[in-house]
Scaffold this motif. Structure first.
Motif, PDB file in Angstrom:
ATOM      1  N   ARG A 178      48.345  19.353  44.873  1.00  0.00           N
ATOM      2  CA  ARG A 178      49.273  20.329  45.456  1.00  0.00           C
ATOM      3  C   ARG A 178      49.778  21.326  44.419  1.00  0.00           C
ATOM      4  N   ARG A 179      49.900  20.893  43.177  1.00  0.00           N
ATOM      5  CA  ARG A 179      50.440  21.762  42.131  1.00  0.00           C
ATOM      6  C   ARG A 179      49.351  22.427  41.294  1.00  0.00           C
ATOM      7  N   ASP A 180      48.103  22.307  41.696  1.00  0.00           N
ATOM      8  CA  ASP A 180      46.989  22.923  40.953  1.00  0.00           C
ATOM      9  C   ASP A 180      46.877  24.405  41.280  1.00  0.00           C
ATOM     10  N   MET A 181      47.686  25.194  40.627  1.00  0.00           N
ATOM     11  CA  MET A 181      47.658  26.644  40.810  1.00  0.00           C
ATOM     12  C   MET A 181      47.427  27.315  39.464  1.00  0.00           C
ATOM     13  N   SER A 182      46.788  28.477  39.495  1.00  0.00           N
ATOM     14  CA  SER A 182      46.506  29.213  38.268  1.00  0.00           C
ATOM     15  C   SER A 182      46.841  30.684  38.473  1.00  0.00           C
ATOM     16  N   LEU A 183      46.995  31.373  37.363  1.00  0.00           N
ATOM     17  CA  LEU A 183      47.351  32.797  37.377  1.00  0.00           C
ATOM     18  C   LEU A 183      46.174  33.610  36.869  1.00  0.00           C
ATOM     19  N   PHE A 184      45.867  34.716  37.574  1.00  0.00           N
ATOM     20  CA  PHE A 184      44.712  35.540  37.227  1.00  0.00           C
ATOM     21  C   PHE A 184      45.100  37.010  37.123  1.00  0.00           C
ATOM     22  N   LEU A 185      44.459  37.688  36.193  1.00  0.00           N
ATOM     23  CA  LEU A 185      44.599  39.132  36.028  1.00  0.00           C
ATOM     24  C   LEU A 185      43.457  39.786  36.809  1.00  0.00           C
ATOM     25  N   VAL A 186      43.812  40.565  37.837  1.00  0.00           N
ATOM     26  CA  VAL A 186      42.797  41.089  38.757  1.00  0.00           C
ATOM     27  C   VAL A 186      42.805  42.611  38.773  1.00  0.00           C
ATOM     28  N   ASP A 187      41.638  43.192  38.536  1.00  0.00           N
ATOM     29  CA  ASP A 187      41.419  44.629  38.658  1.00  0.00           C
ATOM     30  C   ASP A 187      41.331  44.964  40.141  1.00  0.00           C
ATOM     31  N   MET A 188      42.223  45.825  40.615  1.00  0.00           N
ATOM     32  CA  MET A 188      42.275  46.122  42.048  1.00  0.00           C
ATOM     33  C   MET A 188      41.111  46.982  42.524  1.00  0.00           C
ATOM     34  N   HIS A 189      40.250  47.428  41.601  1.00  0.00           N
ATOM     35  CA  HIS A 189      39.055  48.149  42.002  1.00  0.00           C
ATOM     36  C   HIS A 189      37.861  47.219  42.167  1.00  0.00           C
ATOM     37  N   SER A 190      38.070  45.925  42.029  1.00  0.00           N
ATOM     38  CA  SER A 190      36.987  44.949  42.169  1.00  0.00           C
ATOM     39  C   SER A 190      36.494  44.903  43.606  1.00  0.00           C
ATOM     40  N   ALA A 191      35.213  44.615  43.761  1.00  0.00           N
ATOM     41  CA  ALA A 191      34.641  44.449  45.106  1.00  0.00           C
ATOM     42  C   ALA A 191      35.268  43.225  45.761  1.00  0.00           C
ATOM     43  N   GLY A 192      35.442  43.318  47.079  1.00  0.00           N
ATOM     44  CA  GLY A 192      35.999  42.191  47.819  1.00  0.00           C
ATOM     45  C   GLY A 192      37.503  42.233  47.963  1.00  0.00           C
ATOM     46  N   ILE A 193      38.130  43.370  47.609  1.00  0.00           N
ATOM     47  CA  ILE A 193      39.580  43.519  47.754  1.00  0.00           C
ATOM     48  C   ILE A 193      39.882  44.638  48.746  1.00  0.00           C
ATOM     49  N   ALA A 194      40.730  44.343  49.708  1.00  0.00           N
ATOM     50  CA  ALA A 194      41.190  45.355  50.665  1.00  0.00           C
ATOM     51  C   ALA A 194      42.710  45.351  50.681  1.00  0.00           C
ATOM     52  N   VAL A 195      43.296  46.539  50.638  1.00  0.00           N
ATOM     53  CA  VAL A 195      44.753  46.666  50.647  1.00  0.00           C
ATOM     54  C   VAL A 195      45.185  47.454  51.874  1.00  0.00           C
ATOM     55  N   THR A 196      46.139  46.899  52.601  1.00  0.00           N
ATOM     56  CA  THR A 196      46.684  47.553  53.790  1.00  0.00           C
ATOM     57  C   THR A 196      48.178  47.757  53.590  1.00  0.00           C
ATOM     58  N   PRO A 197      48.671  48.991  53.705  1.00  0.00           N
ATOM     59  CA  PRO A 197      50.121  49.196  53.575  1.00  0.00           C
ATOM     60  C   PRO A 197      50.877  48.423  54.644  1.00  0.00           C
TER      61      PRO A 197
END
Length: 385
Positions: A178-197
């Motif tokens: 349950r506590r296995d979480m990690s932090l990642f630095l992500v380039d928002m221009h990467s493929a597979g990312i969609a942003v909706t306002p």
């Protein structure tokens, strides 16, 4: 010799003058049109150098303690809390968290991470999900290990700066526990990312907020920030900083509301008297001022505890945000009542400030969650120090 507290006070005065001149005149118009002013945002750092304040000079920083960005946030919030919110997201939730996660591990910051910090990109942090807000352990977004990195899948919601961000720090599940979480630095221009306002908000309208969807988004191995499966550690540490920043927003809002009601009551005449001669009005002004000063004192004390890494820094950050969020709403409501019908219109900033203040009781941990946290921590003690 100037102390860091002295520097923070000078910075606060400089930012107030700048914000009054450049941010305030169109703040209402930006709010009405839900418009993020990118040029104004870039001007803030170009002219004042307020980004990367807690980072070392070799990362384009000022090498100051947390009192510096807190002073900036409070000062900006006096005139445009939405602009301050976008700044908070980049400065505290991205830059401060990214650098200090590595520093706290006594490990050198990876070259790519350092280069990104030096560039000061518009950025933020993605933790909240449609069904996981304050309950972060309910998070569903996953980062699955591959030979070359990780694959992100999931949805993040209510992410400040997402529609304009170049990078986000993203929390994701990386294991079965349950506590296995990690932090990642992500380039928002990467493929597979969609942003909706997001839908039009009640307040903080000119700070862009979005839904971020990750669908088989491949990120490199060096996107991991800190240790695998140990993302809760930087999350918990930085929550105290975030909550302190939101408390500072509340204080900035309260300051302007007190000024507005004081100035209005000193010139408005009713029944042949200035209304600040009436006891009911005096009560609202005096109690609002008293709460505002209490907010300032609490913020200063908690800032020092975070700097000192005091064991009570976390509970005090929760208490500071809880008190300041509640007080800012009350003070803004008093300002509207003092101004009467005028306060209910866009002719004065207090109606906008009330709408902005409401978010702070929700974002970064709801008031109800903070009440639970504080009570739980107090119950672990024999007495209150």
């Amino acid at each position: 010799m100037q102390t860091e507290s002295d520097i923070a006070q000078i910075l606060a005065s400089t930012v107030r003058s700048w914000a009054q001149r450049y941010a305030l005149p169109e703040a209402g118009a930006r709010d009405a049109s839900c418009r993020f002013d990118l040029s104004l945002y870039r001007k803030l750092d170009a002219e004042l150098g307020v980004m990367n304040t807690t980072l070392p000079e070799d990362l384009a920083g000022s090498n100051l303690d947390i009192s510096a960005p807190i002073a900036v946030i409070e000062s900006l919030s006096m005139y445009d809390p939405a602009l301050a919110l976008s700044y908070l997201s980049q400065e505290l939730l991205f830059a401060h968290q990214l650098y200090h996660t590595w520093r706290d591990l006594s490990r050198p910051i990876p070259l790519r991470h350092a280069d990104i910090l030096r560039a000061k990109p518009i950025s933020g942090m993605a933790m909240t999900e449609p069904n996981a807000g304050t309950d972060v352990l309910a998070m569903k977004t996953t980062a699955t290990k591959t030979e070359s990195g990780y694959v992100l899948n999931g949805i993040k919601q209510w992410i400040t700066n997402a529609p304009v961000a170049q990078y986000l720090l993203v929390y994701a599940r990386t294991g079965q526990e349950r506590r296995d979480m990690s932090l990642f630095l992500v380039d928002m221009h990467s493929a597979g990312i969609a942003v909706t306002p997001c839908e039009k908000k009640l307040g903080m309208r000119s700070s862009p907020t979005g839904i971020v969807t990750f669908a088989d988004c491949h990120i490199a191995d060096d996107s991991l920030v800190g240790n695998l499966h140990e993302g809760l550690r930087p999350m918990i540490r930085n929550l105290a900083v975030e909550r302190l920043g939101l408390a500072a927003q509340s204080c900035g809002i309260a300051k302007t509301c007190v000024d507005c009601m004081k100035d209005y009551a000193a010139q408005r005449v009713a029944f042949g008297k200035k209304i600040d001669e009436f006891g009911q009005i005096q009560k609202m002004i005096a109690e609002s001022y008293a709460k505002m000063r209490a907010m300032q004192t609490l913020i200063e004390a908690t800032t020092q505890r975070i700097i000192d890494r005091h064991p009570d820094a976390s509970i005090d950050a929760d208490a500071t945000k809880l008190f300041c969020a509640t007080s800012a709403e009350e003070i803004a409501r008093n300002a509207i009542q003092t101004l009467g019908a005028n306060g209910y219109t866009e002719a004065y900033p207090v109606e906008r400030l009330l709408r902005d203040a409401i978010l702070i009781a929700i974002g970064g941990g709801t008031n109800e969650a903070l009440q639970k946290n504080i009570t739980r921590q107090l119950n672990r003690r024999h007495k209150v120090d």
